[in-house]
Design an enzyme around this catalytic site. Structure first.
Site, PDB file in Angstrom:
ATOM      1  N   ARG A 162      21.042  69.472  80.305  1.00  9.41           N
ATOM      2  CA  ARG A 162      20.924  70.216  81.568  1.00  9.41           C
ATOM      3  C   ARG A 162      21.994  69.779  82.581  1.00  9.41           C
ATOM      4  O   ARG A 162      21.729  69.671  83.781  1.00  9.41           O
ATOM      5  CB  ARG A 162      19.552  69.999  82.203  1.00  9.41           C
ATOM      6  CG  ARG A 162      18.397  70.637  81.459  1.00  9.41           C
ATOM      7  CD  ARG A 162      18.524  72.151  81.442  1.00  9.41           C
ATOM      8  NE  ARG A 162      17.287  72.789  81.034  1.00  9.41           N
ATOM      9  CZ  ARG A 162      16.888  72.902  79.772  1.00  9.41           C
ATOM     10  NH1 ARG A 162      17.640  72.447  78.781  1.00  9.41           N
ATOM     11  NH2 ARG A 162      15.746  73.500  79.496  1.00  9.41           N
ATOM     12  N   SER A 237      11.617  75.496  84.374  1.00  9.08           N
ATOM     13  CA  SER A 237      11.276  74.076  84.523  1.00  9.08           C
ATOM     14  C   SER A 237      11.742  73.597  85.888  1.00  9.08           C
ATOM     15  O   SER A 237      12.926  73.697  86.201  1.00  9.08           O
ATOM     16  CB  SER A 237      11.999  73.230  83.475  1.00  9.08           C
ATOM     17  OG  SER A 237      11.709  73.686  82.191  1.00  9.08           O
ATOM     18  N   GLU A 333      15.151  69.697  88.392  1.00  6.31           N
ATOM     19  CA  GLU A 333      16.232  70.380  87.676  1.00  6.31           C
ATOM     20  C   GLU A 333      16.791  71.469  88.569  1.00  6.31           C
ATOM     21  O   GLU A 333      17.955  71.846  88.495  1.00  6.31           O
ATOM     22  CB  GLU A 333      15.642  70.988  86.390  1.00  6.31           C
ATOM     23  CG  GLU A 333      16.672  71.471  85.412  1.00  6.31           C
ATOM     24  CD  GLU A 333      16.208  72.671  84.637  1.00  6.31           C
ATOM     25  OE1 GLU A 333      16.579  73.804  84.994  1.00  6.31           O
ATOM     26  OE2 GLU A 333      15.483  72.466  83.652  1.00  6.31           O
TER      27      GLU A 333
HETATM   28  N1  EPU Z   1       3.300  69.475  77.602  1.00  4.80           N
HETATM   29  C1  EPU Z   1       2.076  69.150  78.127  1.00  4.80           C
HETATM   30  N2  EPU Z   1       1.619  69.834  79.215  1.00  4.80           N
HETATM   31  C2  EPU Z   1       2.331  70.852  79.781  1.00  4.80           C
HETATM   32  C3  EPU Z   1       3.587  71.169  79.249  1.00  4.80           C
HETATM   33  C4  EPU Z   1       4.047  70.452  78.151  1.00  4.80           C
HETATM   34  O1  EPU Z   1       1.368  68.254  77.645  1.00  4.80           O
HETATM   35  O2  EPU Z   1       1.841  71.424  80.742  1.00  4.80           O
HETATM   36  C5  EPU Z   1       3.766  68.768  76.401  1.00  4.80           C
HETATM   37  C6  EPU Z   1       3.671  69.701  75.195  1.00  4.80           C
HETATM   38  O3  EPU Z   1       2.441  69.631  74.583  1.00  4.80           O
HETATM   39  C7  EPU Z   1       4.740  69.165  74.293  1.00  4.80           C
HETATM   40  C8  EPU Z   1       5.771  68.628  75.271  1.00  4.80           C
HETATM   41  O4  EPU Z   1       5.123  68.482  76.518  1.00  4.80           O
HETATM   42  O5  EPU Z   1       4.283  68.104  73.522  1.00  4.80           O
HETATM   43  C9  EPU Z   1       6.993  69.480  75.374  1.00  4.80           C
HETATM   44  O6  EPU Z   1       6.642  70.767  75.862  1.00  4.80           O
HETATM   45  P1  EPU Z   1       7.524  72.069  75.518  1.00  4.80           P
HETATM   46  O7  EPU Z   1       7.829  72.102  74.089  1.00  4.80           O
HETATM   47  O8  EPU Z   1       6.846  73.250  76.126  1.00  4.80           O
HETATM   48  O9  EPU Z   1       8.906  71.816  76.204  1.00  4.80           O
HETATM   49  P2  EPU Z   1       9.294  71.190  77.603  1.00  4.80           P
HETATM   50  O10 EPU Z   1       9.846  69.838  77.420  1.00  4.80           O
HETATM   51  O11 EPU Z   1       8.124  71.335  78.520  1.00  4.80           O
HETATM   52  C10 EPU Z   1      11.755  72.087  77.522  1.00  4.80           C
HETATM   53  C11 EPU Z   1      12.705  72.786  78.475  1.00  4.80           C
HETATM   54  C12 EPU Z   1      12.351  74.275  78.589  1.00  4.80           C
HETATM   55  C13 EPU Z   1      12.483  74.885  77.209  1.00  4.80           C
HETATM   56  C14 EPU Z   1      11.515  74.138  76.259  1.00  4.80           C
HETATM   57  C15 EPU Z   1      11.629  74.602  74.835  1.00  4.80           C
HETATM   58  C16 EPU Z   1      13.408  71.074  80.041  1.00  4.80           C
HETATM   59  C17 EPU Z   1      13.321  70.560  81.436  1.00  4.80           C
HETATM   60  N3  EPU Z   1      12.666  72.157  79.766  1.00  4.80           N
HETATM   61  O12 EPU Z   1      10.458  72.180  78.105  1.00  4.80           O
HETATM   62  O13 EPU Z   1      13.316  74.877  79.430  1.00  4.80           O
HETATM   63  O14 EPU Z   1      12.176  76.270  77.230  1.00  4.80           O
HETATM   64  O15 EPU Z   1      11.814  72.729  76.258  1.00  4.80           O
HETATM   65  O16 EPU Z   1      12.808  74.114  74.253  1.00  4.80           O
HETATM   66  O17 EPU Z   1      14.152  70.511  79.238  1.00  4.80           O
HETATM   67  C18 EPU Z   1      13.835  75.690  81.622  1.00  4.80           C
HETATM   68  O18 EPU Z   1      14.766  74.900  81.646  1.00  4.80           O
HETATM   69  O19 EPU Z   1      13.587  76.454  82.597  1.00  4.80           O
HETATM   70  C19 EPU Z   1      12.933  75.714  80.472  1.00  4.80           C
HETATM   71  C20 EPU Z   1      11.835  76.457  80.458  1.00  4.80           C
END
Ligand code: EPU
Length: 337
Positions: A162, A237, A333
């Site tokens: 990012r 995010s 972010e």
């Molecule tokens: N999780 C929770 N609670 C929540 C959300 C997530 O426990 O409310 C846990 C999930 O269970 C999982 C982990 O966190 O184990 C990761 O969650 P997820 O796969 O949804 O991905 P993320 O880390 O929350 C990142 C990006 C997203 C992108 C997704 C998919 C960042 C800051 N965000 O989210 O990007 O779509 O991975 O690759 O790196 C964005 O930048 O706007 C965005 C949506």
């Protein structure tokens, strides 16, 4: 070019925050952009792309220049690949759909990300195992002081998680006008290892998915977890996933044995901020019109008439609680203006 005065930016930021620009102009070509820049002092303007990665906390006492430069052009082709130049004002998701229609592979995992093509390299947008940098060749950008356009190679952009040099050392110096991508025409390199994608493809019994199938799977996942900015103001995010060192991670893991994590390197571990925020008790919470989304705690939302400051105060409250509970600092972010 029409310069408007006291223009509402509500429709120009995906959080849907009501704020005014003292002056506003929409430019549709690189020459128009240069002309505007030549006539305005650099401290007195503000560059607006898709408005999808910012939180407006005050009126903008400057000339807001909306980059509305459109166009997609094939630069070169081989049997297997195509290079496209895409102008900065193209909507990101419409561009991805256009690629899928032409069977150009590489961007399908980045379907439905809000924002414009010109702002995508600044924070090296990424999702489901793919980042913009994977297909990026170069971009053109205008140096705001010298008013000349120059090309930046992938190496010069120095992409990270990012992040890019446009967000760090060169912040505010350049305006990206177009981006060149190299995509595949056949033998697409498909990235489907991400758990949620696999589940989605399995639901449809797709063993050998096309890039269109992957794009549709990503769209379905995003629609199930992430609010549509047209219905509920948000900026994706709000925080980055924090990266902590090995020592901090070991301590964290003992206290939180069930926490998800991702090993970035043997000495660096990424912890999902969404998990931390959920554990801190904020998921689905609403304070006035500012809230934390019920399906994804990483996303802050505007239920209607929240001000930028209300959202920002909620973000600070979350940061404090997460720091208190886990000893981890989570960094926004989104750009707070
Ligand atoms: N999780 C929770 N609670 C929540 C959300 C997530 O426990 O409310 C846990 C999930 O269970 C999982 C982990 O966190 O184990 C990761 O969650 P997820 O796969 O949804 O991905 P993320 O880390 O929350 C990142 C990006 C997203 C992108 C997704 C998919 C960042 C800051 N965000 O989210 O990007 O779509 O991975 O690759 O790196 C964005 O930048 O706007 C965005 C949506």
């Amino acid at each position: 070019m029409l310069i408007e005065e006291d223009k509402s930016l509500k429709a120009h930021n995906t959080f849907g925050i009501e704020c005014n620009a003292k002056y506003y102009v929409s430019v549709t070509s690189v020459s128009e952009l240069k002309e505007v820049l030549a006539n305005v002092s650099h401290k007195k303007h503000f560059i607006l792309g898709g408005g999808s990665n910012m939180l407006l906390t005050q009126d903008i006492d400057a000339l807001v220049i909306h980059i509305n430069i459109k166009g997609i052009e094939v630069l070169s082709e081989t049997k297997n690949t195509v290079q496209l130049r895409v102008m900065a004002g193209e909507n990101w998701h419409e561009f991805v759909l256009n690629c899928i229609q032409n069977n150009y592979g590489g961007l399908e995992n980045l379907s439905l990300i809000p924002g414009n093509v010109g702002t995508a390299p600044i924070q090296n947008i990424g999702a489901y195992g793919v980042e913009l940098k994977d297909t990026f060749i170069s971009c053109n950008a205008i140096d705001k002081e010298a008013l000349v356009e120059r090309e930046f190679s992938k190496r010069e952009c120095d992409f990270g998680y990012r992040s890019s040099m446009f967000k760090r050392e060169a912040k505010g110096h350049y305006i990206i006008t177009s981006v060149v991508f190299e995509l595949t025409k056949k033998d697409h390199i498909k990235s489907t290892s991400y758990g949620a994608i696999q589940e989605q493809l399995a639901k449809k019994s797709l063993l050998d998915p096309s890039i269109k199938d992957i794009s549709e799977a990503v769209i379905a996942i995003r629609q199930s977890k992430l609010p549509d900015p047209k219905e509920l103001g948000n900026s994706g995010s709000f925080f980055k996933n924090p990266v902590i060192d090995k020592e901090a991670f070991q301590e964290f893991k003992i206290k939180n044995p069930r926490a998800p994590f991702y090993e970035v390197s043997p000495t660096a571990f990424k912890i999902p901020a969404g998990w931390l925020i959920e554990q801190a008790g904020f998921k689905g919470k609403q304070y006035g019109d500012a809230g934390v989304h019920k399906n994804q705690a990483l996303v802050l939302v505007n239920y209607g008439n929240a001000t930028g400051n209300e959202i920002s105060e909620l973000a600070i409250r979350i940061q404090k609680k997460v720091k208190e509970q886990f000893g981890i600092y989570i960094e926004p972010e989104v750009n707070i203006i």
